[in-house]
Motif scaffolding. Structure first.
Motif, PDB file in Angstrom:
ATOM      1  N   VAL A 137     -64.943  -2.459 -20.651  1.00  9.68           N
ATOM      2  CA  VAL A 137     -66.200  -2.583 -19.892  1.00  9.68           C
ATOM      3  C   VAL A 137     -67.214  -3.490 -20.587  1.00  9.68           C
ATOM      4  N   ASN A 138     -66.815  -4.097 -21.699  1.00 11.93           N
ATOM      5  CA  ASN A 138     -67.693  -5.027 -22.425  1.00 11.93           C
ATOM      6  C   ASN A 138     -68.997  -4.362 -22.882  1.00 11.93           C
ATOM      7  N   LYS A 139     -68.877  -3.176 -23.440  1.00 12.04           N
ATOM      8  CA  LYS A 139     -70.021  -2.474 -24.009  1.00 12.04           C
ATOM      9  C   LYS A 139     -69.642  -1.960 -25.393  1.00 12.04           C
ATOM     10  N   THR A 140     -70.647  -1.664 -26.212  1.00 10.83           N
ATOM     11  CA  THR A 140     -70.379  -1.179 -27.558  1.00 10.83           C
ATOM     12  C   THR A 140     -69.836   0.244 -27.509  1.00 10.83           C
ATOM     13  N   VAL A 141     -69.181   0.639 -28.589  1.00  9.44           N
ATOM     14  CA  VAL A 141     -68.666   2.009 -28.675  1.00  9.44           C
ATOM     15  C   VAL A 141     -69.787   3.037 -28.572  1.00  9.44           C
ATOM     16  N   PRO A 142     -70.907   2.878 -29.324  1.00 12.91           N
ATOM     17  CA  PRO A 142     -72.006   3.845 -29.183  1.00 12.91           C
ATOM     18  C   PRO A 142     -72.545   3.911 -27.752  1.00 12.91           C
ATOM     19  N   ASN A 143     -72.598   2.776 -27.079  1.00 15.95           N
ATOM     20  CA  ASN A 143     -73.074   2.751 -25.700  1.00 15.95           C
ATOM     21  C   ASN A 143     -72.133   3.533 -24.797  1.00 15.95           C
ATOM     22  N   CYS A 144     -70.836   3.370 -25.005  1.00  8.97           N
ATOM     23  CA  CYS A 144     -69.846   4.096 -24.197  1.00  8.97           C
ATOM     24  C   CYS A 144     -69.949   5.598 -24.441  1.00  8.97           C
ATOM     25  N   ARG A 145     -70.136   5.982 -25.688  1.00  9.37           N
ATOM     26  CA  ARG A 145     -70.303   7.410 -26.004  1.00  9.37           C
ATOM     27  C   ARG A 145     -71.539   7.971 -25.290  1.00  9.37           C
ATOM     28  N   GLN A 146     -72.607   7.199 -25.288  1.00  9.45           N
ATOM     29  CA  GLN A 146     -73.842   7.622 -24.648  1.00  9.45           C
ATOM     30  C   GLN A 146     -73.651   7.764 -23.134  1.00  9.45           C
ATOM     31  N   ILE A 147     -72.903   6.835 -22.542  1.00  7.57           N
ATOM     32  CA  ILE A 147     -72.633   6.890 -21.110  1.00  7.57           C
ATOM     33  C   ILE A 147     -71.872   8.162 -20.754  1.00  7.57           C
ATOM     34  N   VAL A 148     -70.846   8.480 -21.550  1.00  8.16           N
ATOM     35  CA  VAL A 148     -70.055   9.686 -21.290  1.00  8.16           C
ATOM     36  C   VAL A 148     -70.931  10.933 -21.438  1.00  8.16           C
ATOM     37  N   HIS A 149     -71.767  10.953 -22.465  1.00 12.84           N
ATOM     38  CA  HIS A 149     -72.656  12.104 -22.691  1.00 12.84           C
ATOM     39  C   HIS A 149     -73.607  12.287 -21.511  1.00 12.84           C
ATOM     40  N   ARG A 150     -74.211  11.191 -21.057  1.00 12.85           N
ATOM     41  CA  ARG A 150     -75.139  11.271 -19.918  1.00 12.85           C
ATOM     42  C   ARG A 150     -74.409  11.687 -18.648  1.00 12.85           C
ATOM     43  N   ALA A 151     -73.205  11.148 -18.474  1.00 12.64           N
ATOM     44  CA  ALA A 151     -72.440  11.471 -17.266  1.00 12.64           C
ATOM     45  C   ALA A 151     -72.082  12.952 -17.237  1.00 12.64           C
ATOM     46  N   ARG A 152     -71.695  13.505 -18.376  1.00 10.03           N
ATOM     47  CA  ARG A 152     -71.383  14.937 -18.452  1.00 10.03           C
ATOM     48  C   ARG A 152     -72.595  15.765 -18.044  1.00 10.03           C
ATOM     49  N   GLN A 153     -73.758  15.392 -18.543  1.00 12.08           N
ATOM     50  CA  GLN A 153     -74.978  16.118 -18.214  1.00 12.08           C
ATOM     51  C   GLN A 153     -75.335  15.968 -16.741  1.00 12.08           C
ATOM     52  N   HIS A 154     -75.152  14.753 -16.245  1.00 11.57           N
ATOM     53  CA  HIS A 154     -75.524  14.461 -14.861  1.00 11.57           C
ATOM     54  C   HIS A 154     -74.613  15.179 -13.882  1.00 11.57           C
ATOM     55  N   LEU A 155     -73.339  15.208 -14.203  1.00 11.80           N
ATOM     56  CA  LEU A 155     -72.384  15.812 -13.287  1.00 11.80           C
ATOM     57  C   LEU A 155     -72.361  17.331 -13.396  1.00 11.80           C
TER      58      LEU A 155
END
Length: 292
Positions: A137-155
């Motif tokens: 997805v052309n994003k940094t590893v920390p950014n991807c971790r943050q996305i997954v964390h936010r998605a878990r909370q959002h869902l």
């Protein structure tokens, strides 16, 4: 292996990713075909074909979802995923993968952006490591971790209350179908949660409830009414594997009329999803004819 053999090796995975990204069998198949066309023109030597094809399919899906957003906003009535009917689990499917096919899960994904959806699915469903996801997805590893964390909370993907084995779910849906066939309202009410919700997707193509129905009494009355009405064509029903779960397929005069999928909380039916839109049923009818 030649190009075709390599691509076919990963085709089930590519379709699995595309379907969960797009919630459409027809669109997923088109995206996989586009990936195949682009794979043929790739550099002659691809060192890591899985990573290359994964990035290709995800980028194609993200681009498609950005264009599809406007169409979803203009959709008539409730929008539901295009159902996926299978006779048995796919070669790459396990219990968690099957759960990620459910209507309830796919509808939850709709609240994520295309990139968020891709990152979340690759990590939580397909178990890609963050290093590979970042390249896809052309994003940094920390950014991807943050996305997954936010998605878990959002869902807020809590496990269904009192999760039950697949066999028990089959038995509950079989009881539901038997009660529905018999017009037994009390049995239907007993099988459904008090706050059950019924969603119908007609897409403006056929008559269907544009707003969801709430409550086991209201839903049971509606189901009995459409089963017993003399104003509607008679239909026959059978149990089928719908999106990795037990569901019901309805036929009118031998023609596919609708598909029901269910969300269960413990031993109660929490949500019923009815796809009536003939456009979303075309791929199933087409495949059935081809098999015949």
């Amino acid at each position: 292996m030649n190009r075709l053999e390599v691509f076919n090796q990963y085709r089930p995975l590519l379709f699995a990713i595309a379907y969960r990204m797009l919630s459409s069998v027809a669109d997923a198949e088109d995206i996989v075909q586009e990936a195949w066309l682009r794979w043929q023109t790739a550099e002659s030597l691809v060192q890591y074909p899985k990573a290359y094809l994964s990035k290709l399919i995800v980028r194609l899906c993200i681009d498609y979802l950005r264009l599809a957003h406007v169409r979803r906003e203009q959709y008539i009535g409730s929008w539901l995923p295009e159902p996926l009917i299978s006779q048995q689990p796919s070669p790459i499917e396990n219990a968690e993968l099957a759960e990620s096919l459910s209507f309830a899960f796919l509808i939850l994904l709709e609240c994520l952006s295309p990139t968020e959806r891709a990152v979340f699915l690759l990590r939580e469903v397909f178990d890609y490591d963050y290093t590979d996801i970042s390249k896809i997805v052309n994003k940094t590893v920390p950014n991807c971790r943050q996305i997954v964390h936010r998605a878990r909370q959002h869902l807020t993907l809590a496990k269904n209350k009192g999760d039950v084995p697949y066999q028990q779910k089959q038995e509950i849906i079989a009881q539901f179908l038997a009660s529905w066939n018999q017009g037994d309202m009390q049995s239907l009410i007993a099988l459904m949660a008090e706050d059950v919700t019924f969603w119908a997707d007609g897409g403006g193509e056929v008559v269907a409830a544009r707003k969801p129905l709430h409550g086991n009494l209201k839903v049971a009355r509606f189901l009995i009414a459409i089963r017993c009405s003399k104003l509607l064509p008679r239909f026959t029903s059978q149990i089928a594997r719908v999106n990795g779960q037990s569901g019901i397929v309805n036929y009118t005069n031998g023609k596919l009329q609708s598909i029901l999928s269910f969300e269960l909380w413990g031993d109660e039916i929490k949500t019923i999803f009815a796809v009536v839109n003939p456009v979303k049923l075309q791929h199933i009818t087409h495949r059935s004819r081809n098999r015949g």
